[in-house]
Design a protein around this motif. Structure first.
Motif, short mmCIF file in Angstrom:
data_model
loop_
_atom_site.label_atom_id
_atom_site.label_comp_id
_atom_site.label_asym_id
_atom_site.label_seq_id
_atom_site.Cartn_x
_atom_site.Cartn_y
_atom_site.Cartn_z
N CYS A 290 0.85 -1.18 0.00
CA CYS A 290 0.00 0.00 0.00
C CYS A 290 0.89 1.23 0.00
O CYS A 290 1.74 1.38 0.87
N CYS A 296 0.99 5.47 7.47
CA CYS A 296 -0.30 5.02 8.01
C CYS A 296 -0.13 4.49 9.43
O CYS A 296 0.71 3.63 9.69
N TYR A 298 -2.17 2.65 10.98
CA TYR A 298 -2.82 1.35 11.16
C TYR A 298 -2.09 0.23 10.42
O TYR A 298 -2.52 -0.91 10.45
N ALA A 299 -0.98 0.58 9.74
CA ALA A 299 -0.34 -0.37 8.84
C ALA A 299 0.05 -1.68 9.54
O ALA A 299 0.51 -1.68 10.68
N LEU A 323 -7.66 -3.00 5.46
CA LEU A 323 -8.34 -3.07 6.76
C LEU A 323 -9.67 -2.31 6.79
O LEU A 323 -10.23 -2.08 7.86
S1 SF4 Z 1 -4.29 0.08 6.80
FE1 SF4 Z 1 -5.04 0.48 4.75
S2 SF4 Z 1 -4.24 2.50 4.26
FE2 SF4 Z 1 -3.10 1.80 6.03
S3 SF4 Z 1 -1.29 0.86 5.14
FE3 SF4 Z 1 -2.82 -0.78 5.40
S4 SF4 Z 1 -3.85 -0.86 3.44
FE4 SF4 Z 1 -2.76 1.06 3.49
#
Ligand code: SF4
Ligand code: ATP
Ligand code: ATP
Ligand code: SF4
Ligand code: MG
Ligand code: MG
Lengths: 333, 358
Positions: A290, A296, A298-299, A323
């Motif tokens: 991604c 991010c 949340y990665a 996610l």
């Molecule tokens: S949580 Fe979604 S936006 Fe964040 S790195 Fe993972 S895929 Fe990308």
């Protein structure tokens, strides 16, 4: 509603060159496979930070530059504009018009406003001279200018008025779609509101569709029915405007919304700011997986390895995030 | 009660041009308190930048300060200094610019030198600042060497949140992104721990996420070194986020000023109200039409008689042919600090109040 434009997997790669032989050493994937539709009478907003490919995408749609790949089917005829030769493209050019950010540089300073607005009519030999005059007066009036402004030159107008001239010129050939690239970004707040109102009014009056490009999320929310958010050449989220702002589904959309300061001190000072670390990565060397993962919060592992596809998670809501089904993200209400 | 750092009274800065006299800053009064943030808002050409430049005696030719006072309460000096009386090229003015009042602009590229590395430029600012203190440092056997300055430069880069500062210190301005360049400018401005930072549209050229980083950084550093900030912007969201007090300018004049709450929750000038109404907001429901202010800002050489906002004002009346005074609103008169009071320049507010005789 019927579909006016359907864009599929549009790509535009610019070669990066080096040395005296200007050998290609790589590519900037300015637009990297984007897909979206525009319905008749609808405004689609396109937001994202500087360099994410908004202008490049619009220039491809107008065939000002050739796309690397992809298709865009236009009109009831469902013609794929991406495949047309410049010659074949000509009748379609009239039906898609562009409004630019900087009206100053897109208006010829040596021509009168009447000539500028009437130019598309003259070039396309649509009307006789005297009919043309009548039409120009009508166009000027529909954008809030006066008939006598015809004989004046662009420099005699303020920024907002020049933007009105640009809009009148775009309307001259009775287009179906107007692509407006940052049309109010250079304007003062009070004038910006006037132009946004004008665009909304003209949309009703002439049953226009807009692709409205801007980096200002508030402006985009105001004018758009649906909004697409771009990051590094890709659309990461697209849905109707209200849903997108109230309950974003992509972490980047959430961060963008959180970064916009609200003009209400008490509310603003209580908000939790989501800090995005660092800058947007270099588009010639995008991250793995991604593209948003280095910034991010949340990665997870999968984000670093696999590129998420844009997929529908609810009717009309598409997101490119691994996610998206599990995350609880914050918007503004 | 916050102590004033700077008191600007009836400042007038004019440009004598071929077309006539432009009163870029006209009878402007406001104060800046230690450690606080004053926001200056208004549309293009209303005089925000020239006000900021006037405070540093940096008004470009052919402009000059023609009237008014800029009282600067310097550290450890009892009597305030009137900056308007200091020669722009004097040693004193240079000292104030280098050490006490710093300024950053919208486009950092224009203020950074493209042929020097960012490290050299920060180090230079540090060395300059240390000049005065060198003798005292020497007494303790310390020296400001280039190596020492470079180490401080790396520290400064790290402090303003630039990743890999040991590498970045040797890079040239064009190798940095816009957000990083603005951080470098802030680092340079902060080398001397100024009492006041004038920030002229510091984030206007930046993306929102980077803007958020830079604004947060400014707030953090403000809390740390206690500097005051004069924040010039046309973005009311930025003002709502940062400012303690707000000054609204129109056509060279202050039309309204007050606390950030006064301006956002009790705006009284038709222009301020119009501005607040005409911005689309992120929250709330979508309106079809934005309430907009009619017309455009008048040309500085062709201002209407009386209230400059008159041609655009929906509440305009015959009295408006005369220039209204900037009057303090009654309700705010009991505020102990007179610099904190809510004042408006509009005939509509005239009857509710009595003219302040300051
Ligand atoms: S949580 Fe979604 S936006 Fe964040 S790195 Fe993972 S895929 Fe990308
Ligand atoms: N002609 C070109 N040659 C090479 N690279 C280009 C060219 N045009 C654009 N790019 C690159 O493509 C990417 C996308 O640029 P684009 O102008 O489309 O962004 P944008 O979203 O419109 O940004 P902005 O908000 O700053 O206008 C950028 O990295 C840009 O440097
Ligand atoms: N060098 C100059 N010569 C003549 N007039 C000038 C000069 N510089 C500024 N002015 C005038 O002074 C007035 C105030 O300009 P200023 O730059 O302070 O506006 P501003 O509020 O900072 O606007 P912006 O938001 O566009 O930066 C304007 O009317 C401008 O035309
Ligand atoms: S003084 Fe008159 S014209 Fe000016 S803002 Fe007030 S009501 Fe409007
Ligand atoms: Mg662009
Ligand atoms: Mg300015």
């Amino acid at each position: 509603m019927s579909k006016l434009l359907e864009v599929k997997d549009l790509r535009k790669y610019f070669p990066t060159r080096k040395g005296i032989l200007r050998r290609t050493i790589g590519h900037v994937k300015a637009v990297d496979g984007i897909s979206f539709d525009v319905e008749r009478g609808e405004t689609l907003g396109l937001v994202g930070e500087s360099g994410c490919g908004k202008t490049t995408a619009s220039r491809c749609l107008l065939r000002l530059i050739s796309p690397t790949s992809g298709s865009f089917t236009f009109g009831d005829e469902q013609v794929d504009l991406a495949k047309l030769t410049p010659q074949q493209m000509r009748p379609f050019r009239r039906r898609i018009q562009m409004v630019f950010q900087d009206p100053q540089s897109s208006l010829n300073p040596r021509k009168t406003v009447g000539d500028i607005v009437g130019e598309p009519l003259r070039v396309n030999r649509i009307m006789k001279r005297n009919e043309r005059q009548v039409q120009i007066v009508e166009l000027l009036e529909s954008v809030g200018l006066k008939p006598q402004d015809m004989r004046r030159y662009p420099h005699a107008f303020s920024g907002g008025q020049r933007q009105r001239i640009g809009i009148a010129r775009a309307l001259a050939l009775n287009p179906e779609l107007i692509v407006a690239d940052e049309p109010v970004s250079a304007l003062d707040v009070s004038v910006q509101a006037q132009i946004l109102n004008l665009l909304a009014e003209l949309r009703e009056k002439f049953q226009l569709s807009y692709i409205f490009i801007a980096h200002d999320l508030s402006v985009v929310k105001h004018i758009s029915d649906r909004v697409a958010v771009m990051y590094l050449g890709k659309i990461v989220e697209i849905s109707d405007a209200r849903t997108l702002y109230q309950s974003p589904k992509h972490p980047y959309t959430e961060a963008l919304i959180s970064a916009v300061p609200l003009p209400d001190p008490k509310v603003q000072r209580k908000r939790e700011l989501i800090h995005l670390e660092g800058d947007v990565p270099d588009p010639s060397q995008p991250p793995t997986g991604c593209y948003f993962h280095p910034r991010c919060r949340y990665a997870t592992d999968i984000c670093r390895q696999e590129t998420p596809e844009l997929h529908e998670i609810a009717p009309g809501v598409k997101v490119a995030c691994h996610l998206s089904e599990t995350l609880e993200l914050q918007g503004v209400s | 009660m916050a102590q004033p750092l700077l008191e600007v009274s009836n400042l007038k800065t004019v440009f004598h041009t071929d077309g006539g006299v432009v009163n870029a800053v006209n009878d402007v009064s406001f104060s800046v308190e230690r450690g606080k943030t004053v926001g200056i808002v208004g549309e293009s050409g209303c005089g925000k930048s020239i006000t900021g430049l006037s405070l540093l005696q940096l008004v470009p030719n052919p402009g000059r300060i023609e009237a008014g006072e800029i009282l600067f309460y310097r550290d450890d000096v009892n009597e305030p200094l009137d900056i308007t009386q200091v020669s722009p090229r004097s040693e004193l003015m240079r000292q104030i610019r280098g050490n006490e009042i710093a300024i950053i602009f919208q486009e950092p590229m224009t203020s950074l030198n493209p042929v020097y590395t960012v490290g050299d430029q920060i180090a230079e600012a540090i060395m300059l600042h240390q000049e005065g203190e060198r003798s005292s440092l020497a007494r303790f056997g310390l020296q400001t060497t280039p190596k020492w300055a470079r180490e401080r430069a790396i520290e400064m880069l790290a402090r303003v949140g630039i990743p890999a500062p040991e590498q970045r210190v040797d890079e040239y301005p064009h190798q940095l992104s816009g957000g990083m360049r603005q951080r470098v400018m802030i680092a340079i401005a902060l080398c001397c721990a100024p009492a006041l930072l004038i920030a002229d549209e510091p984030t206007t050229a930046l993306d929102v996420t980077i803007q958020a980083q830079v604004l947060a950084l400014m707030q953090e550093l403000q809390a740390e070194i206690g500097m005051a900030i004069m924040l010039i912007t046309h973005d009311l969201g930025v003002i709502a986020d940062m400012a303690d007090k707000v000054v609204v300018m129109y056509a060279g004049r202050v039309v309204e000023k007050g606390s950030v709450e006064d301006i956002f929750y009790n705006p009284l000038h038709p222009y301020t109200r119009g501005l607040l109404n005409s911005i689309p907001t992120l929250g709330g429901s979508q309106q079809k039409m934005l309430p907009s202010i009619l017309g455009t800002v008048p040309h500085p050489l062709a201002l209407p008689p009386g209230c400059s906002f008159q041609p655009r004002c929906a509440e305009q009346m015959p009295t408006c042919e005369q220039m209204p005074e900037l009057n303090t609103i009654d309700a705010s008169k009991n505020r102990t600090d007179r610099n904190e009071r809510h004042a408006v320049r509009c005939w509509l507010c005239e009857e509710k109040i009595d003219v302040e005789t300051a």
